[in-house]
Scaffold this motif. Structure first.
Motif, short mmCIF file in Angstrom:
data_model
loop_
_atom_site.label_atom_id
_atom_site.label_comp_id
_atom_site.label_asym_id
_atom_site.label_seq_id
_atom_site.Cartn_x
_atom_site.Cartn_y
_atom_site.Cartn_z
N TYR A 39 1.21 7.54 -0.15
CA TYR A 39 1.38 8.79 -0.89
C TYR A 39 0.72 8.75 -2.27
N ALA A 40 -0.12 7.74 -2.48
CA ALA A 40 -0.76 7.61 -3.79
C ALA A 40 -1.82 8.68 -4.02
N PHE A 41 -2.33 9.27 -2.95
CA PHE A 41 -3.36 10.30 -3.05
C PHE A 41 -2.80 11.62 -2.56
N GLU A 42 -3.26 12.68 -3.18
CA GLU A 42 -2.80 14.02 -2.79
C GLU A 42 -3.24 14.33 -1.36
N TYR B 38 0.84 -1.19 0.00
CA TYR B 38 0.00 0.00 0.00
C TYR B 38 0.87 1.24 0.00
N ASP B 39 0.57 2.19 -0.86
CA ASP B 39 1.34 3.43 -0.96
C ASP B 39 0.56 4.57 -0.32
N ARG C 259 -6.02 22.19 -0.40
CA ARG C 259 -7.30 21.49 -0.24
C ARG C 259 -7.56 21.32 1.25
#
Length: 246
Positions: A12-15, A9-10, A102
């Protein structure tokens, strides 16, 4: 025990985005509905008025952050803030609601009697805090106008279904004084005989004080006095007139 990140699982895959809290805290002062506001001492919106609030820290719940920010920005004591019943209002997540990044905000609201004046100077990113009549707030920073409108709708509904209004009256009060609380929060005039009939028909809402009465002006006879009854919820609810549900 700290949970392990699953293999493959990463994170950092989502902002990444920030989570904040905002608070719409109301009270009745001088027969008018007021909201607690802070003046921003930093950009963005330097010098603009806004609802108290701020960023949720990494090891902090949203409610704990709300109480911390309220105390920091308004100068209300931790003891006062700790006793407030905060009700989660909703989540505000429009992508461009904050120019910095965001930001998703969890809003809370409360309608509370007998809150003291905030300190003259705020803390954190606030340089001042004060109570402001809700019809004199002007334009607020960020999307706080929308949050304030939603919160006002929520606290109006609380008076429909709970006995909260009696907390804004003296220990012994007339039905006219109780009606004034409803008219202040709902921002509408109510029919006196109809209001009296509904209040007295609601079990546990108010209790008559035997033999007690108070002159209320005019030439009429002294008005009977009541105290808060044992109920906490209204059955049936005391609904706002049609056309006045914000």
């Amino acid at each position: 025990m700290t949970a392990r990140i699953p293999a493959g699982y990463d994170p950092y895959a989502f902002e990444p985005f920030a989570v904040t809290v905002d608070l719409a805290v109301f009270t009745v002062r001088g027969g008018r509905l007021h909201v607690l506001l802070i003046r921003r001492g930093q950009e963005p919106h330097l010098g603009a008025w806004a609802l108290p609030g701020g960023f949720v820290l990494p090891r902090e719940s949203a409610e704990r952050a709300a109480r911390r920010e309220l105390a920091e920005e308004t100068g209300l004591s931790a003891a006062v803030v700790g006793t407030l019943h905060l009700e989660q209002l909703r989540t505000y997540s429009e992508p461009d609601r904050d120019p910095r990044m965001r930001v998703v905000s969890i809003a809370f609201t409360a309608l509370v009697p007998d809150l003291p004046e905030p300190s003259g100077t705020g803390g954190g990113d606030a340089d001042r805090a004060r109570w402001v009549p809700v019809d004199h707030t002007g334009a607020l920073a960020f999307d706080h106008d929308r949050i304030l409108a939603d919160a006002r709708t929520r606290v109006g509904a609380k008076l429909e279904y709970t006995c909260l209004a009696t907390a804004f009256c003296p220990p012994e009060f007339t039905l006219g004084e109780l009606q004034a609380v409803y008219e202040t929060v709902w921002d509408t005039a109510l029919d006196r005989p109809n209001f009296r009939r509904k209040v007295l028909a609601t079990p546990g809402f108010v209790e008559a004080v035997p033999g007690a009465a108070r002159l209320t002006g005019g030439r009429g006879k002294p008005a009977a006095l009541y105290r808060a009854g044992p109920a906490t919820a209204l059955h049936p609810p005391l609904l706002r007139p049609e056309g006045h549900r914000r």
